[in-house]
Design an enzyme around this catalytic site. Structure first.
Site, PDB file in Angstrom:
ATOM      1  N   HIS A  49     -25.316  33.921  28.667  1.00 27.37           N
ATOM      2  CA  HIS A  49     -26.330  33.507  27.704  1.00 27.37           C
ATOM      3  C   HIS A  49     -25.736  33.474  26.299  1.00 27.37           C
ATOM      4  O   HIS A  49     -24.651  34.003  26.027  1.00 27.37           O
ATOM      5  CB  HIS A  49     -27.523  34.453  27.768  1.00 27.37           C
ATOM      6  N   GLU A  51     -26.503  35.007  23.595  1.00 24.12           N
ATOM      7  CA  GLU A  51     -26.284  36.327  22.993  1.00 24.12           C
ATOM      8  C   GLU A  51     -24.967  36.939  23.468  1.00 24.12           C
ATOM      9  O   GLU A  51     -24.226  37.548  22.680  1.00 24.12           O
ATOM     10  CB  GLU A  51     -27.443  37.268  23.355  1.00 24.12           C
ATOM     11  N   CYS A  74     -33.807  37.480  26.765  1.00 24.92           N
ATOM     12  CA  CYS A  74     -34.343  37.790  28.089  1.00 24.92           C
ATOM     13  C   CYS A  74     -34.204  39.279  28.376  1.00 24.92           C
ATOM     14  O   CYS A  74     -33.369  39.974  27.799  1.00 24.92           O
ATOM     15  CB  CYS A  74     -33.634  36.969  29.166  1.00 24.92           C
ATOM     16  N   ASP A 198     -30.081  -4.886  37.829  1.00 31.68           N
ATOM     17  CA  ASP A 198     -29.099  -4.607  36.774  1.00 31.68           C
ATOM     18  C   ASP A 198     -27.853  -3.878  37.256  1.00 31.68           C
ATOM     19  O   ASP A 198     -26.827  -3.910  36.581  1.00 31.68           O
ATOM     20  CB  ASP A 198     -29.751  -3.769  35.662  1.00 31.68           C
ATOM     21  N   GLY A 292     -38.567  -0.828  34.070  1.00 32.29           N
ATOM     22  CA  GLY A 292     -39.247  -2.006  33.548  1.00 32.29           C
ATOM     23  C   GLY A 292     -40.652  -1.720  33.041  1.00 32.29           C
ATOM     24  O   GLY A 292     -41.129  -0.582  33.046  1.00 32.29           O
TER      25      GLY A 292
END
Length: 353
Positions: A49, A51, A74, A198, A292
């Site tokens: 994390h 910290e 936490c 596409d 779309g």
């Protein structure tokens, strides 16, 4: 002084936004005598994390310092140990954070633990930080992603050429903006129609670096071609389909590495609410939709959009080109906030519901 350090922690959190799901992106810095001693940010699920990253090389210098963190620390075991234990062990005297964690395992509990250890605990809210964690809070409330849709059109309301032929509508500035938004999102959703017409990459391409994202596709009959670019350009592929599909197609797509998920369907297509519930169950907080006008309209009508970007380019594609919307309806009717910005010669309207 608190605010400047908290906004710096937000800058750190932004570095990894879009790559931490199902965890939130977090930034932290350690400050003593108004000087930053160290800083860190969470890089992804299972990684240390913020910290921990900020404190890892400080040693005894952390004793008596203040920790600034964008999100409340936490206090529970997950893939990593609780940060509250580390803060106590390292002698942090004060914790200043910008956003209260909506996770019930954290809310109210981290504060109790740290105050009991004699650590000053201070919540300093900021609009920028509240906005940053809006999707995280939304996910905890609904267990579904915060949905943003993008649609680009010409001045005459067209999104493609005759018979859906692909046309490059937006300029480089707008395309850069799109890639920036893709990067900040945890995953992308599109439709089988977009894949077939596409053959897009649907990845992030910024500063000569490519980033792969999880991709979700609305594909009721599993028509995704095995040769599609997305099989090499995305982090993972999930296809949503009905229970009435060709078994051979299902087997072939699974063999190609796609996750195939059955959702209810009807006359109007797949159940979009069920789709979002399954995406939310994957821990996706921010979902970016690129498809779309029909897909955009369906999500809008069912009130499943939280935000949208409408790009308008100074081009005129003519009567034979494909309309952005099949039905005539006011897309601004229920919008709560509108914000226009200029991207080169193009205009982008950000809408929030």
């Amino acid at each position: 002084m608190h605010m400047s350090f908290l906004l710096k922690s937000l800058e750190l959190a932004t570095i990894s936004r879009g790559f931490c799901a199902p965890n939130p992106a977090v930034g932290a810095l350690v400050v003593k005598d108004n000087k930053i001693l160290a800083q860190g940010f969470h890089r992804g699920s299972g990684q240390p994390h913020a910290e921990v990253e900020a404190l890892k090389n400080l040693g005894e210098n952390a004793n008596g310092a203040t920790l600034y963190v964008s999100l409340e620390p936490c206090c529970h075991f997950g893939k990593t140990p609780p940060c509250t234990d580390l803060l106590i062990q390292r002698g942090i005297k004060q914790v200043v954070f910008g956003f209260r964690d909506p996770n019930p395992q954290v809310t109210g509990k981290s504060e109790k633990i740290l105050r009991a250890a004699g650590i000053e605990y201070l919540h300093v809210p900021a609009i920028e930080i509240d906005t940053f964690y809006q999707s995280y809070a939304f996910w905890w409330q609904h267990k579904k992603p915060f949905v943003t849709a993008k649609l680009a059109m010409s001045l005459d309301g067209k999104i493609a050429g005759a018979n859906g032929t692909r046309v490059n509508i937006t300029n480089k500035d707008a395309q850069l903006f799109t890639h920036q938004q893709r990067k900040l999102s945890d995953a992308i959703l599109t439709t089988i129609q977009t894949i077939q017409k596409d053959d897009p990459l649907l990845n992030v391409r910024l500063a000569n670096i490519e980033y792969k994202k999880p991709l979700y596709i609305l594909d009721s009959q599993l028509a995704t071609p095995l040769s599609a670019n997305i099989f090499s350009s995305t982090k993972s592929i999930t296809l949503f389909h009905t229970d009435n599909v060709n078994p051979k197609k299902l087997q072939a797509l699974k063999a190609q590495g796609a996750h195939c998920v059955v959702v209810p369907g009807g006359h109007h297509g797949l159940d979009l609410d069920a789709v979002l519930a399954k995406i939310g169950n994957d821990g996706i907080h921010d979902l970016w939709i690129e498809a779309g006008g029909q897909c955009f309209s369906s999500f809008l009508k069912q009130q499943l959009l939280q935000k949208a970007y409408i790009y308008i380019a100074p081009k005129w594609l003519g009567a034979q080109a494909q309309n952005a919307f099949v039905e005539d309806h006011d897309i601004f009717a229920t919008v709560q906030q509108k914000n226009w910005q200029i991207l080169g010669e193009d205009m982008v309207c950000e809408m929030r519901w």
